[in-house]
Design a protein around this motif. Structure first.
Motif, PDB file in Angstrom:
ATOM      1  N   SER A 169      10.543  -5.608  -1.707  1.00 40.87           N
ATOM      2  CA  SER A 169      12.405  -5.387  -2.219  1.00 40.87           C
ATOM      3  C   SER A 169      12.054  -3.754  -3.574  1.00 40.87           C
ATOM      4  O   SER A 169      13.798  -3.525  -4.447  1.00 40.87           O
ATOM      5  CB  SER A 169      11.888  -6.394  -3.607  1.00 40.87           C
ATOM      6  N   VAL A 170      11.263  -3.607  -4.686  1.00 40.31           N
ATOM      7  CA  VAL A 170      11.650  -2.775  -5.289  1.00 40.31           C
ATOM      8  C   VAL A 170      11.194  -1.425  -4.420  1.00 40.31           C
ATOM      9  O   VAL A 170      12.415  -0.484  -4.940  1.00 40.31           O
ATOM     10  CB  VAL A 170       9.471  -2.638  -6.671  1.00 40.31           C
ATOM     11  N   LEU A 171      11.170  -0.866  -3.423  1.00 35.99           N
ATOM     12  CA  LEU A 171      11.431  -0.088  -2.965  1.00 35.99           C
ATOM     13  C   LEU A 171      12.430   0.194  -1.880  1.00 35.99           C
ATOM     14  O   LEU A 171      12.797   1.128  -2.062  1.00 35.99           O
ATOM     15  CB  LEU A 171      10.202   0.657  -2.148  1.00 35.99           C
ATOM     16  N   LEU A 190      -1.888  -3.850  -0.905  1.00 39.45           N
ATOM     17  CA  LEU A 190      -3.317  -3.173  -1.449  1.00 39.45           C
ATOM     18  C   LEU A 190      -2.179  -1.796  -0.820  1.00 39.45           C
ATOM     19  O   LEU A 190      -1.514  -0.988  -1.743  1.00 39.45           O
ATOM     20  CB  LEU A 190      -4.154  -2.926  -0.586  1.00 39.45           C
ATOM     21  N   SER A 191      -1.799  -1.537   0.463  1.00 39.41           N
ATOM     22  CA  SER A 191      -0.929  -0.525   0.594  1.00 39.41           C
ATOM     23  C   SER A 191       0.662  -0.684  -0.282  1.00 39.41           C
ATOM     24  O   SER A 191       1.010   0.698  -0.689  1.00 39.41           O
ATOM     25  CB  SER A 191      -1.483   0.323   1.988  1.00 39.41           C
ATOM     26  N   GLY A 192       1.372  -1.483   0.042  1.00 34.35           N
ATOM     27  CA  GLY A 192       2.658  -1.345  -0.982  1.00 34.35           C
ATOM     28  C   GLY A 192       2.045  -1.509  -2.076  1.00 34.35           C
ATOM     29  O   GLY A 192       3.151  -0.881  -2.905  1.00 34.35           O
ATOM     30  N   LEU A 193       1.192  -1.303  -2.771  1.00 34.27           N
ATOM     31  CA  LEU A 193       0.556  -1.630  -4.132  1.00 34.27           C
ATOM     32  C   LEU A 193       0.332  -0.875  -4.602  1.00 34.27           C
ATOM     33  O   LEU A 193       1.448   0.174  -5.996  1.00 34.27           O
ATOM     34  CB  LEU A 193       0.042  -2.416  -4.410  1.00 34.27           C
ATOM     35  N   LEU A 194      -0.214   0.267  -3.911  1.00 33.39           N
ATOM     36  CA  LEU A 194      -0.054   2.118  -3.849  1.00 33.39           C
ATOM     37  C   LEU A 194       1.303   2.410  -4.133  1.00 33.39           C
ATOM     38  O   LEU A 194       1.310   3.997  -4.912  1.00 33.39           O
ATOM     39  CB  LEU A 194      -1.301   2.029  -3.076  1.00 33.39           C
ATOM     40  N   PHE A 195       1.972   2.383  -2.685  1.00 33.87           N
ATOM     41  CA  PHE A 195       2.751   2.878  -2.918  1.00 33.87           C
ATOM     42  C   PHE A 195       4.365   2.532  -3.682  1.00 33.87           C
ATOM     43  O   PHE A 195       5.293   3.840  -4.348  1.00 33.87           O
ATOM     44  CB  PHE A 195       3.746   3.428  -2.033  1.00 33.87           C
ATOM     45  N   THR A 196       4.115   1.899  -4.680  1.00 42.40           N
ATOM     46  CA  THR A 196       4.890   0.828  -5.918  1.00 42.40           C
ATOM     47  C   THR A 196       4.264   1.184  -7.062  1.00 42.40           C
ATOM     48  O   THR A 196       4.622   1.008  -8.342  1.00 42.40           O
ATOM     49  CB  THR A 196       5.206   0.013  -5.564  1.00 42.40           C
TER      50      THR A 196
END
Length: 422
Positions: free
Chosen positions: A333-335, A383-389
């Motif tokens: 949602s943030v991205l 985990l990849s979503g967190l790193l990209f955010t």
């Protein structure tokens, strides 16, 4: 924002309880293979839903206030055109699609086809209502449509006609009622339609195309396991697996819809909101895993009956994936809200590749092993979503990475103790 979240979660929670209640009731009336037939047909319908994201609620909700009317108009045009293309595609390829999915009835997907059109139109309306903060109206429509359209229709018909057609009738009726209730709420907003030029149309359509690409990757993550079970294990196992999936993974999609409605148009990096969300997610995930781990088999026997006891291994493993899937819904949602669609695509692509690698390399021989591949893919995606955010959540990102890794260690421990480690 917290008030909006409460209203949306109330609607999503009530909807899930109605679906779960209907599932428990219907499990006593219908055998697993009847659920498997519908799950196979929904592989194609869900693909259509994903394609509709090119003009769905996300591009309306993420548009600025001065562009929201134009985004809504573009969304309605796109979803109508795409729905027609989906219907035409199935008209020419119905035999091939039915043969691939092993669907015997030539009418099944045609009866479900109205859901494609209705999903596209209601998605655009939900996006418009979300942009103006009218989440309570969306929640009210969801609860009423699921109670009168899905819950009552499915259960009533199942007593007289013990077939998958009662499930089909419930889903179609729910879609019709949701469109009707939203339409009544939305009628005063028809002035939102406006003429849009080509440049404006292309701008909003390109944003929708980025969302659609991401949803296609998410579709691969959510349906590759169902397709694998359908192709290699059959309708009975698919019925068992899809019920486990519905009980433990579909709730995360409800959360994702709620978070998307509220966070896409409104989230601006508030640390307190993020921390509360993650803490609530962690506590609810621990609770779900604990209930399934210590009481799952007894609950299945009590609620569903002996014919569903095979659902337990997949149910336990998929319950471990709840934390990662709910976490990723926030990052998604943030991205989308900040229109960093490429970063989201990379995250979804990583999850999809991990799932496909697991299914190909491990060649699972039962639904529990398939669920383990889904769990591993959910961890990689989250985990990849967190790193990209990372850059949008300064001050809490490091602790979030640590939380993700610690939870994964707990997952390994549970799988090892229950002898379901890959």
């Amino acid at each position: 924002m917290l008030k909006d979240l409460r209203a949306s979660f109330a609607g999503a929670g009530a909807r899930y309880l109605l679906q779960a209640g209907a599932l428990i009731w219907l499990a006593r009336l219908l055998p697993p293979d009847e659920f498997g037939v519908v799950a196979a047909a929904m592989i194609f319908i869900f693909f259509s839903f994903v394609v509709l994201e090119v003009g769905g609620g996300a591009i309306v909700a993420s548009a600025t206030s001065q562009h929201v009317n134009a985004a809504f108009t573009v969304a309605l045009i796109l979803v109508t055109m795409i729905s027609l293309l989906v219907a035409i595609l199935y008209f020419f390829l119905d035999s091939e699609i039915n043969a691939f999915l092993d669907i015997k009835s030539s009418l099944l997907i045609w009866v479900l086809m109205p859901m494609v059109f209705l999903r596209g139109w209601t998605g655009a309306m939900e996006g418009m209502l979300s942009s103006s903060g009218e989440f309570g109206k969306i929640a009210r429509s969801e609860v009423l449509s699921y109670f009168f359209g899905y819950f009552l229709v499915c259960i009533s018909l199942a007593y007289f006609y013990k077939s998958y057609w009662c499930l089909v009738a419930g889903m179609v009726c729910q879609s019709l009622l949701h469109f009707f209730f939203l339409g009544r709420t939305f009628s005063f907003k028809m002035g939102a339609l406006k003429f849009v030029g080509w440049n404006e149309f292309r701008y909003h359509a390109s944003a929708g195309l980025g969302v659609m690409v991401n949803k296609l990757l998410s579709y691969g993550i959510s349906q590759a396991d169902n397709l694998y079970v359908n192709l290699y294990f059959g309708k009975y196992d698919l019925g068992i697996y899809s019920r486990a999936y519905q009980l433990m993974v579909v709730p995360t999609n409800f959360v994702g819809q709620v978070v998307g409605r509220v966070f896409i148009p409104r989230f601006r990096g508030e640390v307190l909101i993020f921390l509360r969300y993650q803490i609530s997610n962690l506590l609810m995930s621990f609770l779900a895993v604990g209930v399934v781990l210590f009481s799952g088999e007894r609950l299945i026997l009590f609620l569903l009956g002996k014919q569903w006891v095979g659902v337990y291994p997949a149910l336990l493993i998929l319950s471990l994936a709840i934390y990662y899937k709910v976490s990723h819904k926030f990052y998604e949602s943030v991205l989308i809200g900040k229109r960093h669609i490429k970063r989201l695509a990379y995250s979804n692509l990583i999850g999809f590749l991990v799932l496909m690698a697991g299914l190909y390399c491990l060649s699972p021989s039962d639904i529990g092993s398939v669920a383990s591949c889904v769990l591993l893919a959910s961890f990689a995606q989250s985990l990849s979503g967190l790193l990209f955010t990372y850059g949008f959540l300064s001050g809490v990102s490091k602790s979030s990475v640590l939380m993700e890794l610690l939870y994964f260690m707990m997952v390994i421990l549970v799988l090892w103790r229950t002898e379901w480690l890959l």
